[in-house]
Write a protein that holds these residues in place. Structure first.
Motif, PDB file in Angstrom:
ATOM      1  N   UNK A 280       0.814  -1.231   0.000  1.00 54.96           N
ATOM      2  CA  UNK A 280       0.000   0.000   0.000  1.00 54.96           C
ATOM      3  C   UNK A 280       0.844   1.277   0.000  1.00 54.96           C
ATOM      4  N   UNK A 281       2.127   1.201   0.377  1.00 50.71           N
ATOM      5  CA  UNK A 281       2.928   2.431   0.341  1.00 50.71           C
ATOM      6  C   UNK A 281       3.184   2.878  -1.098  1.00 50.71           C
ATOM      7  N   UNK A 282       2.981   1.986  -2.052  1.00 47.40           N
ATOM      8  CA  UNK A 282       3.124   2.359  -3.464  1.00 47.40           C
ATOM      9  C   UNK A 282       1.780   2.424  -4.176  1.00 47.40           C
ATOM     10  N   UNK A 283       0.772   1.758  -3.640  1.00 48.66           N
ATOM     11  CA  UNK A 283      -0.543   1.806  -4.295  1.00 48.66           C
ATOM     12  C   UNK A 283      -1.292   3.099  -3.995  1.00 48.66           C
ATOM     13  N   UNK A 284      -1.026   3.716  -2.858  1.00 44.56           N
ATOM     14  CA  UNK A 284      -1.691   4.972  -2.518  1.00 44.56           C
ATOM     15  C   UNK A 284      -0.943   6.127  -3.183  1.00 44.56           C
ATOM     16  N   UNK A 285      -1.660   6.887  -3.959  1.00 50.64           N
ATOM     17  CA  UNK A 285      -1.040   7.930  -4.771  1.00 50.64           C
ATOM     18  C   UNK A 285      -0.247   8.926  -3.940  1.00 50.64           C
ATOM     19  N   UNK A 286      -0.788   9.326  -2.804  1.00 51.31           N
ATOM     20  CA  UNK A 286      -0.118  10.349  -2.002  1.00 51.31           C
ATOM     21  C   UNK A 286       1.236   9.854  -1.529  1.00 51.31           C
ATOM     22  N   UNK A 287       1.270   8.653  -0.956  1.00 48.51           N
ATOM     23  CA  UNK A 287       2.524   8.122  -0.420  1.00 48.51           C
ATOM     24  C   UNK A 287       3.509   7.860  -1.549  1.00 48.51           C
ATOM     25  N   UNK A 288       3.048   7.300  -2.651  1.00 50.68           N
ATOM     26  CA  UNK A 288       3.940   7.019  -3.781  1.00 50.68           C
ATOM     27  C   UNK A 288       4.556   8.309  -4.319  1.00 50.68           C
ATOM     28  N   UNK A 289       3.752   9.355  -4.438  1.00 48.91           N
ATOM     29  CA  UNK A 289       4.263  10.627  -4.951  1.00 48.91           C
ATOM     30  C   UNK A 289       5.305  11.228  -4.010  1.00 48.91           C
ATOM     31  N   UNK A 291       7.162   9.544  -1.807  1.00 54.74           N
ATOM     32  CA  UNK A 291       8.351   8.692  -1.867  1.00 54.74           C
ATOM     33  C   UNK A 291       9.237   9.065  -3.052  1.00 54.74           C
ATOM     34  N   UNK A 292       8.643   9.198  -4.219  1.00 55.92           N
ATOM     35  CA  UNK A 292       9.421   9.526  -5.419  1.00 55.92           C
ATOM     36  C   UNK A 292       9.999  10.933  -5.323  1.00 55.92           C
ATOM     37  N   UNK A 293       9.227  11.872  -4.795  1.00 56.63           N
ATOM     38  CA  UNK A 293       9.695  13.254  -4.692  1.00 56.63           C
ATOM     39  C   UNK A 293      10.873  13.373  -3.740  1.00 56.63           C
ATOM     40  N   UNK A 294      10.794  12.700  -2.590  1.00 59.29           N
ATOM     41  CA  UNK A 294      11.893  12.795  -1.642  1.00 59.29           C
ATOM     42  C   UNK A 294      13.073  11.929  -2.058  1.00 59.29           C
ATOM     43  N   UNK A 295      12.834  10.906  -2.864  1.00 55.04           N
ATOM     44  CA  UNK A 295      13.950  10.197  -3.475  1.00 55.04           C
ATOM     45  C   UNK A 295      14.733  11.128  -4.390  1.00 55.04           C
ATOM     46  N   UNK A 296      14.011  11.944  -5.154  1.00 55.87           N
ATOM     47  CA  UNK A 296      14.665  12.945  -6.011  1.00 55.87           C
ATOM     48  C   UNK A 296      15.360  14.011  -5.171  1.00 55.87           C
ATOM     49  N   UNK A 297      14.794  14.359  -4.007  1.00 53.84           N
ATOM     50  CA  UNK A 297      15.453  15.308  -3.108  1.00 53.84           C
ATOM     51  C   UNK A 297      16.803  14.765  -2.646  1.00 53.84           C
ATOM     52  N   UNK A 298      16.824  13.483  -2.253  1.00 48.98           N
ATOM     53  CA  UNK A 298      18.087  12.876  -1.862  1.00 48.98           C
ATOM     54  C   UNK A 298      19.113  12.946  -2.975  1.00 48.98           C
ATOM     55  N   UNK A 483      15.437  17.845  -9.478  1.00 47.34           N
ATOM     56  CA  UNK A 483      14.343  18.708  -9.010  1.00 47.34           C
ATOM     57  C   UNK A 483      13.165  18.647  -9.979  1.00 47.34           C
ATOM     58  N   UNK A 484      13.454  18.593 -11.277  1.00 47.31           N
ATOM     59  CA  UNK A 484      12.388  18.494 -12.278  1.00 47.31           C
ATOM     60  C   UNK A 484      11.634  17.173 -12.133  1.00 47.31           C
ATOM     61  N   UNK A 485      12.354  16.099 -11.808  1.00 48.94           N
ATOM     62  CA  UNK A 485      11.689  14.805 -11.589  1.00 48.94           C
ATOM     63  C   UNK A 485      10.763  14.869 -10.369  1.00 48.94           C
ATOM     64  N   UNK A 486      11.218  15.532  -9.300  1.00 50.70           N
ATOM     65  CA  UNK A 486      10.367  15.686  -8.120  1.00 50.70           C
ATOM     66  C   UNK A 486       9.113  16.487  -8.457  1.00 50.70           C
ATOM     67  N   UNK A 487       9.294  17.551  -9.220  1.00 52.88           N
ATOM     68  CA  UNK A 487       8.151  18.368  -9.630  1.00 52.88           C
ATOM     69  C   UNK A 487       7.181  17.555 -10.481  1.00 52.88           C
ATOM     70  N   UNK A 488       7.707  16.747 -11.388  1.00 47.19           N
ATOM     71  CA  UNK A 488       6.861  15.917 -12.237  1.00 47.19           C
ATOM     72  C   UNK A 488       6.072  14.901 -11.411  1.00 47.19           C
ATOM     73  N   UNK A 489       6.729  14.292 -10.415  1.00 46.59           N
ATOM     74  CA  UNK A 489       6.037  13.323  -9.565  1.00 46.59           C
ATOM     75  C   UNK A 489       4.880  13.976  -8.820  1.00 46.59           C
TER      76      UNK A 489
END
Length: 517
Positions: A280-289, A291-298, A483-489
């Motif tokens: 569910x951490x990937x099926x729920x849109x909010x959490x998935x978004x 996760x991907x955004x903060x992965x891009x932050x890292x 940063x652009x990838x985070x924005x896209x997510x």
């Protein structure tokens, strides 16, 4: 737009929770101090150790493998984050934080007693196994203690710990290594950690937990698979381009092995009754978004933290201390911006606030290559000051927002998944941007040239200075891409309004879905 979020009471094997006795606000002050001390242990670790590396290598040897003092610790922290997140949801935050702190202190004591580089690296891994609990559980308890409107205050305090550590760590490490002994950089953790343990044990009151309907089953197979996947991947990223070429058999073999282990991990987690990383951490849109955004932050954070000090010393001609101050300017604005972010997201929402922050960061990262050569120190320092403010608007609303969309019994897993993605992003960023920088240097100065081989001769000639300037410019462009990838997510995956859950009076605990923000 809202989405449903099942409560943890309906999850097989999870313990139900009820309001804590007297509410968490009853002893909040001492608990917050304990959280800041525990976070300080993790925050100081990298900066205080890095300054003592020459003394450590001089005493123990092992120059060719000393980088594993950091990589081994990072590996252990990264792969244990989701494990501790699941355990804190299952057994409670307090026992996990206490166990992690004890493990960190045991690792610190062992590091101080190390007799060679191999033993020190092994004991650093032990430290990291405890550090994963410190980072993830502290963030989760902070969300438990405070209701939504007050969470920026505690998060800003935790951010200020990282800011202070980035300045105090190198100074403390240098003083201890230069005037005492490098082993004290590990022994100094003991009084701080023991005080944090005493405060947590005495003052942290958790929600009462009823016995689960069936025996709790821990997904040890999943935990082992996650650890193995992370170990192989981080080894490939750390050693690739250093110990062997990127397209060599060792690199390709390790990357292929990591992919195979990742696939095996997915299979194991799908079959597990209580998976470490639930689907569910990937099926729920909010959490998935998030996760991907903060992965891009890292990913993008690697550019300033790793390459800006080199730029400041080689291009601007600054000494190590002055170069550190250029970098530390963003640690001043980040917690201030984070503390004030609630005034923004309460008006325009979590998603739009984060979009605003990462958009500003994107512009600032793209501005770096336009700095004049060689330029003045205040120019990159100003950019970093503004970048810290932008990222404070970006990161904190996402963490607070995603924690507010899940009930108490899922908050540990959710927080850990976010931090796990950020850590993985940093590991990938270090390898990716290192390859970009070394590629530019090799193209300008000749094959076989990289930052390591240039380090003794930095700022020696105008040609070298210009080559380093160009390499760091390309790294910042790459960070702008992250940063652009985070924005896209955020724009494509995150709902326009986060589905915030109702909070029980007095405890800040999520209940039924209340609305969106």
């Amino acid at each position: 737009m809202t989405e449903s979020s099942p409560t943890s009471a309906g999850t097989a094997g999870s313990a139900a929770v009820s309001a804590p006795d007297g509410g968490p606000g009853a002893r909040r002050g001492p608990v917050v101090l304990a959280l800041m001390l525990a976070m300080g242990l993790a925050a100081l670790d990298g900066t205080i150790v890095s300054t003592a590396v020459p003394q450590i290598v001089g005493d123990l040897g092992g120059l060719s493998v000393f980088s594993w003092l950091f990589s081994g610790y990072l590996l252990a922290v990264t792969v244990t984050l989701p494990v501790y997140g699941k355990l804190s949801d299952t057994f409670g935050r307090k026992p996990v934080l206490i166990a992690g702190t004890v493990l960190f202190l045991v690792g610190s004591l062992l590091c101080a007693a190390a007799w060679n580089m191999a033993s020190l690296i092994a004991f650093r891994v032990v430290q990291g196994l405890g550090g994963g609990a410190l980072q993830g559980t502290v963030q989760t308890i902070a969300a438990d203690l405070y209701p939504l409107k007050e969470r920026p205050r505690i998060q800003a305090r935790l951010s200020s710990v990282w800011a202070a550590s980035s300045i105090a760590g190198p100074a403390a490490g240098g003083l201890l290594a230069g005037y005492a002994d490098w082993r004290w950089i590990f022994l100094i953790n003991l009084p701080v950690g023991l005080l944090a343990l005493w405060l947590v044990g005495r003052h942290l009151v958790e929600p009462a937990r009823t016995a689960p309907r069936e025996r709790v089953r821990i997904d040890w197979a999943g935990a082992l698979a996650i650890f193995a996947t992370g170990a192989v991947l981080i080894t490939a990223l750390v050693q690739g381009g250093v110990a062997w070429p990127w397209l060599s058999a060792p690199s390709l073999g390790l990357l292929g092995g990591a992919a195979a282990l990742a696939a095996l991990t997915v299979v194991i987690e799908r079959r597990a009754a209580e998976p470490i990383i639930p689907g569910w951490v990937w099926r729920r849109r909010t959490i998935a978004a998030v996760n991907l955004s903060l992965g891009a932050l890292g990913l993008l954070m690697v550019a300033p933290t790793v390459f800006l000090p080199t730029y400041a010393q080689s291009v601007l001609g600054l000494g190590p201390i002055a170069a550190g101050f250029v970098l530390s300017s963003w640690t001043l604005s980040w917690p201030i911006s984070a503390a004030l972010s609630n005034r923004v997201y309460t008006r325009i929402g979590f998603r739009l606030t984060a979009v605003l922050g990462i958009s500003l960061a994107l512009v600032l990262l793209l501005a770096f290559p336009f700095l004049p050569f060689p330029g003045e120190p205040w120019q990159p320092a100003l950019l970093m000051l503004l970048l810290g403010a932008a990222l404070g608007l970006f990161q904190l609303p996402l963490i607070v927002g995603v924690q507010s969309t899940v009930p108490y019994g899922e908050r540990g897993t959710t927080t850990a998944s976010v931090l796990f993605c950020r850590q993985v992003g940093q590991s990938i960023g270090a390898a990716l941007f290192g390859a970009i920088a070394n590629g530019v240097l090799a193209a300008r100065l000749g094959a076989g040239t990289d930052l390591d081989t240039l380090s003794p001769a930095l700022a020696a000639t105008d040609g070298i200075r210009r080559a380093v300037d160009a390499a760091v410019d390309y790294v910042y462009v790459g960070a702008a891409g992250a940063a652009a990838l985070a924005l896209l997510a955020l724009l494509t995956l995150a709902p326009r309004r986060f589905p915030v859950l109702e909070e029980s009076a007095g405890d800040g605990r999520s209940g039924q879905e209340a609305g969106a923000r």
